[in-house]
Design a protein around this motif. Sequence first.
Motif, PDB file in Angstrom:
ATOM      1  N   ALA A  22       0.831  -1.206   0.000  1.00  9.70           N
ATOM      2  CA  ALA A  22       0.000   0.000   0.000  1.00  9.70           C
ATOM      3  C   ALA A  22       0.866   1.257   0.000  1.00  9.70           C
ATOM      4  CB  ALA A  22      -0.927   0.002   1.216  1.00  9.70           C
ATOM      5  N   GLU A  23       1.946   1.242   0.773  1.00 10.44           N
ATOM      6  CA  GLU A  23       2.839   2.402   0.841  1.00 10.44           C
ATOM      7  C   GLU A  23       3.604   2.587  -0.470  1.00 10.44           C
ATOM      8  OE1 GLU A  23       4.746   5.790   2.287  1.00 10.44           O
ATOM      9  OE2 GLU A  23       2.896   4.734   2.815  1.00 10.44           O
ATOM     10  N   ILE A  24       4.037   1.491  -1.060  1.00 11.61           N
ATOM     11  CA  ILE A  24       4.717   1.559  -2.358  1.00 11.61           C
ATOM     12  C   ILE A  24       3.789   2.144  -3.405  1.00 11.61           C
ATOM     13  CG2 ILE A  24       5.620   0.143  -4.255  1.00 11.61           C
ATOM     14  CD1 ILE A  24       6.788  -1.721  -2.078  1.00 11.61           C
ATOM     15  N   ASP A  25       2.546   1.694  -3.404  1.00 14.26           N
ATOM     16  CA  ASP A  25       1.554   2.193  -4.358  1.00 14.26           C
ATOM     17  C   ASP A  25       1.295   3.675  -4.128  1.00 14.26           C
ATOM     18  OD1 ASP A  25      -0.449   1.604  -6.474  1.00 14.26           O
ATOM     19  OD2 ASP A  25      -1.882   2.177  -4.930  1.00 14.26           O
ATOM     20  N   ARG A  26       1.207   4.088  -2.862  1.00 14.16           N
ATOM     21  CA  ARG A  26       0.958   5.496  -2.536  1.00 14.16           C
ATOM     22  C   ARG A  26       2.098   6.376  -3.040  1.00 14.16           C
ATOM     23  NH1 ARG A  26       2.532   9.432   0.121  1.00 14.16           N
ATOM     24  NH2 ARG A  26       4.278   8.266   1.000  1.00 14.16           N
ATOM     25  N   ILE A  27       3.327   5.957  -2.806  1.00 11.36           N
ATOM     26  CA  ILE A  27       4.496   6.739  -3.228  1.00 11.36           C
ATOM     27  C   ILE A  27       4.530   6.896  -4.740  1.00 11.36           C
ATOM     28  CG2 ILE A  27       7.025   6.708  -3.385  1.00 11.36           C
ATOM     29  CD1 ILE A  27       7.032   5.393  -0.593  1.00 11.36           C
ATOM     30  N   LEU A  28       4.274   5.807  -5.450  1.00 12.47           N
ATOM     31  CA  LEU A  28       4.324   5.846  -6.909  1.00 12.47           C
ATOM     32  C   LEU A  28       3.209   6.704  -7.502  1.00 12.47           C
ATOM     33  CD1 LEU A  28       5.262   2.145  -7.720  1.00 12.47           C
ATOM     34  CD2 LEU A  28       6.755   4.140  -7.676  1.00 12.47           C
ATOM     35  N   LYS A  29       2.101   6.836  -6.773  1.00 10.33           N
ATOM     36  CA  LYS A  29       0.983   7.659  -7.257  1.00 10.33           C
ATOM     37  C   LYS A  29       1.107   9.123  -6.832  1.00 10.33           C
ATOM     38  CE  LYS A  29      -2.501   4.003  -7.613  1.00 10.33           C
ATOM     39  NZ  LYS A  29      -3.790   3.460  -7.076  1.00 10.33           N
ATOM     40  N   ALA A  30       1.999   9.398  -5.895  1.00 11.77           N
ATOM     41  CA  ALA A  30       2.175  10.772  -5.421  1.00 11.77           C
ATOM     42  C   ALA A  30       2.795  11.629  -6.528  1.00 11.77           C
ATOM     43  CB  ALA A  30       3.074  10.782  -4.180  1.00 11.77           C
ATOM     44  N   PHE A  31       2.466  12.928  -6.521  1.00  9.20           N
ATOM     45  CA  PHE A  31       2.998  13.846  -7.522  1.00  9.20           C
ATOM     46  C   PHE A  31       4.502  13.990  -7.312  1.00  9.20           C
ATOM     47  CE2 PHE A  31       3.426  18.323  -9.193  1.00  9.20           C
ATOM     48  CZ  PHE A  31       3.269  17.949 -10.524  1.00  9.20           C
ATOM     49  N   LYS A  32       5.288  13.585  -8.301  1.00  8.60           N
ATOM     50  CA  LYS A  32       6.739  13.489  -8.134  1.00  8.60           C
ATOM     51  C   LYS A  32       7.428  14.813  -7.835  1.00  8.60           C
ATOM     52  CE  LYS A  32       7.739  11.298 -11.991  1.00  8.60           C
ATOM     53  NZ  LYS A  32       8.572  10.567 -13.001  1.00  8.60           N
ATOM     54  N   ASP A  34       6.360  17.117  -5.979  1.00 14.05           N
ATOM     55  CA  ASP A  34       6.036  17.557  -4.619  1.00 14.05           C
ATOM     56  C   ASP A  34       6.640  16.574  -3.621  1.00 14.05           C
ATOM     57  OD1 ASP A  34       5.000  18.433  -2.248  1.00 14.05           O
ATOM     58  OD2 ASP A  34       2.914  18.505  -2.908  1.00 14.05           O
ATOM     59  N   ALA A  35       7.790  16.925  -3.093  1.00 10.93           N
ATOM     60  CA  ALA A  35       8.489  16.044  -2.149  1.00 10.93           C
ATOM     61  C   ALA A  35       7.668  15.807  -0.883  1.00 10.93           C
ATOM     62  CB  ALA A  35       9.850  16.638  -1.783  1.00 10.93           C
ATOM     63  N   TYR A  36       6.871  16.799  -0.489  1.00 11.42           N
ATOM     64  CA  TYR A  36       6.010  16.623   0.687  1.00 11.42           C
ATOM     65  C   TYR A  36       4.985  15.520   0.427  1.00 11.42           C
ATOM     66  CZ  TYR A  36       7.813  21.091   2.447  1.00 11.42           C
ATOM     67  OH  TYR A  36       8.629  22.104   2.897  1.00 11.42           O
ATOM     68  N   ALA A  37       4.414  15.511  -0.770  1.00 11.02           N
ATOM     69  CA  ALA A  37       3.416  14.496  -1.112  1.00 11.02           C
ATOM     70  C   ALA A  37       4.041  13.107  -1.138  1.00 11.02           C
ATOM     71  CB  ALA A  37       2.783  14.817  -2.469  1.00 11.02           C
ATOM     72  N   VAL A  38       5.262  13.007  -1.648  1.00  9.74           N
ATOM     73  CA  VAL A  38       5.936  11.709  -1.714  1.00  9.74           C
ATOM     74  C   VAL A  38       6.191  11.168  -0.317  1.00  9.74           C
ATOM     75  CG1 VAL A  38       8.025  10.494  -2.457  1.00  9.74           C
ATOM     76  CG2 VAL A  38       6.996  12.224  -3.945  1.00  9.74           C
ATOM     77  N   LEU A  39       6.572  12.055   0.600  1.00 10.38           N
ATOM     78  CA  LEU A  39       6.834  11.639   1.982  1.00 10.38           C
ATOM     79  C   LEU A  39       5.565  11.610   2.834  1.00 10.38           C
ATOM     80  CD1 LEU A  39      10.204  13.445   2.803  1.00 10.38           C
ATOM     81  CD2 LEU A  39       9.815  10.990   2.760  1.00 10.38           C
ATOM     82  N   ASP A  76      13.594   4.786  -4.465  1.00 11.19           N
ATOM     83  CA  ASP A  76      14.373   5.866  -5.076  1.00 11.19           C
ATOM     84  C   ASP A  76      13.623   7.195  -4.990  1.00 11.19           C
ATOM     85  OD1 ASP A  76      16.397   4.132  -5.697  1.00 11.19           O
ATOM     86  OD2 ASP A  76      15.805   3.859  -7.788  1.00 11.19           O
ATOM     87  N   ARG A  77      12.317   7.159  -5.210  1.00  9.20           N
ATOM     88  CA  ARG A  77      11.513   8.391  -5.138  1.00  9.20           C
ATOM     89  C   ARG A  77      11.474   8.923  -3.708  1.00  9.20           C
ATOM     90  NH1 ARG A  77       6.266   8.002  -9.173  1.00  9.20           N
ATOM     91  NH2 ARG A  77       7.296   6.933 -10.912  1.00  9.20           N
ATOM     92  N   GLN A  82      13.363  13.012   0.212  1.00 12.47           N
ATOM     93  CA  GLN A  82      14.051  13.344   1.458  1.00 12.47           C
ATOM     94  C   GLN A  82      15.270  14.237   1.194  1.00 12.47           C
ATOM     95  OE1 GLN A  82      17.215  11.979   2.681  1.00 12.47           O
ATOM     96  NE2 GLN A  82      17.052  12.996   4.662  1.00 12.47           N
ATOM     97  N   THR A  83      15.987  13.946   0.117  1.00 13.40           N
ATOM     98  CA  THR A  83      17.164  14.738  -0.242  1.00 13.40           C
ATOM     99  C   THR A  83      16.763  16.164  -0.602  1.00 13.40           C
ATOM    100  OG1 THR A  83      18.305  12.768  -1.072  1.00 13.40           O
ATOM    101  CG2 THR A  83      19.129  14.903  -1.820  1.00 13.40           C
TER     102      THR A  83
END
Length: 208
Positions: A22-32, A34-39, A76-77, A82-83
Amino acid sequence: MAEDDDAFAALEKEATEFNKDAEIDRILKAFKLDAYAVLDTHPGVTQDVIKNIYRKKSLLIHPDKTTNPAAPDAFDRLKKAQTELSDDKTRERLDEAIADARMLLIRENKWTVDSPELQTADFQRQWREKSKFTLIEAEARRRRQLKAQMQEEGREQQKADEELEARKRKREHEQSWEQTRDGRINSWRDFQKGKGGEKKKKKVKPLG
């Protein structure tokens, strides 16, 4: 009793794998962009909070700890996000784009910063969508600036290369001129000798 323990352990493992997927799917669907959205966090959080979120999520979805084939990409995303949030300048640009999205929404809807609409879940949704627009614009602007900078650097490099080549040709010409100096001197001397001999051999025409 042992069977119950085994069943419980199996359920726990299944639940953990579900959470990972579920977390992997969420990260991949997050707007790339927007680092806040990815995290899965928001502007204003401290670096300690960001580090803690990254640590927990990276351990959860680490490719070595799951068989999900999308885990490496998601990891990687997550690391990239985070970086970016750890770099002050990058985070400042991100914060500015997100703040611009908020002000655009307020202006477009003729609200004020005190309008009650800003406290609703619908506003938060609209803000996230508008942030995508401003982030895309900011990224496009950054790429144009980078391209222009690279072109300028390319022109400067070409000019420097041409100047270097011109100096090289001049140096080679001077070396060649110096190397043939003795030959030119000897040729001149031979020429002068030849002229002197011709004068001596010239017959004097008798008078009368």
